[in-house]
Write an enzyme that holds these catalytic residues in place. Structure first.
Site, short mmCIF file in Angstrom:
data_model
loop_
_atom_site.label_atom_id
_atom_site.label_comp_id
_atom_site.label_asym_id
_atom_site.label_seq_id
_atom_site.Cartn_x
_atom_site.Cartn_y
_atom_site.Cartn_z
N LYS A 1 50.97 11.89 51.11
CA LYS A 1 51.78 13.01 51.61
C LYS A 1 51.74 13.05 53.15
CE LYS A 1 53.99 16.97 51.76
NZ LYS A 1 55.40 17.15 51.45
N LYS B 1 50.33 22.17 60.32
CA LYS B 1 49.15 21.98 59.47
C LYS B 1 49.07 20.53 58.98
CE LYS B 1 49.98 22.61 55.31
NZ LYS B 1 50.33 21.89 54.10
P1 NAD Z 1 54.42 29.49 50.90
O1 NAD Z 1 53.70 30.01 52.08
O2 NAD Z 1 55.84 29.85 50.69
O3 NAD Z 1 53.62 29.88 49.54
C1 NAD Z 1 52.24 29.90 49.41
C2 NAD Z 1 51.87 30.99 48.40
O4 NAD Z 1 50.44 30.98 48.22
C3 NAD Z 1 52.22 32.41 48.89
O5 NAD Z 1 52.98 33.06 47.91
C4 NAD Z 1 50.87 33.06 49.13
O6 NAD Z 1 50.88 34.45 48.89
C5 NAD Z 1 50.00 32.32 48.13
N1 NAD Z 1 48.56 32.35 48.42
C6 NAD Z 1 47.92 32.10 49.60
N2 NAD Z 1 46.59 32.16 49.43
C7 NAD Z 1 46.36 32.45 48.13
C8 NAD Z 1 45.19 32.62 47.34
N3 NAD Z 1 43.96 32.50 47.85
N4 NAD Z 1 45.35 32.90 46.01
C9 NAD Z 1 46.59 33.02 45.46
N5 NAD Z 1 47.73 32.87 46.16
C10 NAD Z 1 47.62 32.57 47.47
O7 NAD Z 1 54.24 27.90 50.96
P2 NAD Z 1 55.16 26.78 50.26
O8 NAD Z 1 56.26 26.44 51.18
O9 NAD Z 1 55.43 27.16 48.85
O10 NAD Z 1 54.15 25.53 50.31
C11 NAD Z 1 53.06 25.40 49.41
C12 NAD Z 1 52.46 24.01 49.65
O11 NAD Z 1 53.46 23.02 49.39
C13 NAD Z 1 51.99 23.78 51.10
O12 NAD Z 1 50.83 23.01 51.10
C14 NAD Z 1 53.16 23.04 51.72
O13 NAD Z 1 52.75 22.23 52.81
C15 NAD Z 1 53.63 22.20 50.53
N6 NAD Z 1 55.06 21.81 50.57
C16 NAD Z 1 56.02 22.68 50.99
C17 NAD Z 1 57.35 22.26 51.02
C18 NAD Z 1 58.45 23.18 51.50
O14 NAD Z 1 59.57 22.68 51.75
N7 NAD Z 1 58.24 24.48 51.62
C19 NAD Z 1 57.69 20.97 50.61
C20 NAD Z 1 56.70 20.12 50.14
C21 NAD Z 1 55.37 20.54 50.12
#
Ligand code: NAD
Length: 295
Positions: free
Chosen positions: A171, A239
């Protein structure tokens, strides 16, 4: 199958919905109650914390922002390991530091929990369509166990990359290529605008050639519209690049271009654009050059 899903953000929510659509039963948890309510409306059951999810499910998925969040949800107070039965499978689909994946897997193994790391690429649109690219590290037998019925209900592909942490290393490779590609696009389209050639025509002319890419197809139309709604936030990409630079230093892999784009993103964050989509790298060039690339 009854699956626990922890982390219902931009990515987690549509991924969880696809598991429901595939006929799985879901027990969900997020610290954001609005996200939980939305999933409940579609048929999921909620749990009061990650430990309560683990009490009910033999397969648990985490989709959280970064290493500390996954550590807290798995190893922390009221975390998965407080109540997970031996033999439980934990699929961490978050993008975190590979060495932290290895660290968490060790603690899981001591409790008889089998963890694989399975981060994704493709962003929100592919999370919605269920066509993510999934890269997996860990025990191959565990990967085979969950591939068809779980991973391929969220993704178009799921590729085994090696030992635990290999998914997240893959990744990071992906994230370097995406960041540098967006920066290259922003720089090149700034030249087009400055030198007096309409960027829309440049896009039409070159998108089918060697410079064409998934990044160019997805991000150039957004940049030309001045659309910086996330998608994937600058803060999250910072990050990933921080994890890439740490991993590169530890492995002896120099990453000069990554360091350069990292500083562009740090500048954007300092200017208040950390919650913008990573296509806001265009704003960095717009500030440097004093022009708008798009309309
Ligand atoms: P986001 O910030 O939209 O969602 C993260 C969720 O986790 C939030 O709803 C938050 O409330 C919850 N959370 C945080 N700490 C928590 C805990 N201790 N217990 C329970 N819930 C908790 O992030 P995202 O965009 O959905 O990304 C999630 C992961 O996927 C990240 O690592 C990101 O790098 C990766 N990712 C994101 C994308 C994208 O396009 N957004 C694409 C590929 C990978």
């Amino acid at each position: 199958m009854k699956i626990g899903f922890i982390g219902l953000g931009i990515m987690g929510k549509p991924m969880a919905l696809n598991l429901l659509k595939a006929g799985h039963e879901l027990v969900v948890y997020d610290i954001n109650k609005t996200a939980v309510m939305e999933l409940k409306k579609t048929g999921a059951t909620d749990a009061k914390n990650a430990a309560a999810v683990a009490k009910q499910c033999r397969v648990i998925i985490t989709m959280l922002p970064n290493s500390p969040h996954v550590k807290a949800a798995v190893c922390g107070e009221n975390g998965v390991l407080e109540s997970a039965e031996r033999g439980t499978v934990l699929i961490d689909m978050s993008s975190i530091a590979p060495d932290v994946s290895r660290e968490i897997e060790k603690v899981c193994a001591e409790k008889g929990v089998k963890m694989i790391d399975a981060p994704v690429s493709g962003g929100e649109p592919k999370a919605v369509d269920g066509t993510l690219s999934i890269m997996v590290g860990g025990d191959r037998a565990v990967f085979e166990e969950v591939k068809e019925e779980i991973l391929l209900k969220m993704g178009a592909s799921a590729v085994y990359c090696g030992e635990i942490g290999a998914g997240n290393t893959t990744k990071l490779v992906n994230q370097i290529i995406v960041a540098l590609n967006i920066a290259a696009v922003a720089e090149a389209y700034t030249l087009a605008r400055k030198a007096g050639v309409e960027p829309k025509l440049v896009f039409e002319a070159i998108k089918g050639g060697l410079a064409g890419s998934t990044v160019m197809d997805a991000k150039v139309p957004m940049i030309l519209e001045g659309n910086y709604k996330p998608g994937f936030k600058i803060d999250l990409h910072i990050k990933d690049l921080a994890n890439a630079i740490d991993t590169g230093h530890a492995a002896g892999a120099p990453l000069p271009l990554t360091a350069c784009v990292m500083e562009m993103m740090q500048t954007l964050r300092a200017d208040g654009f950390g919650q913008d989509d990573h296509d806001a790298l265009a704003k960095y060039y717009e500030k440097l050059s004093g022009i708008r690339i798009g309309i």
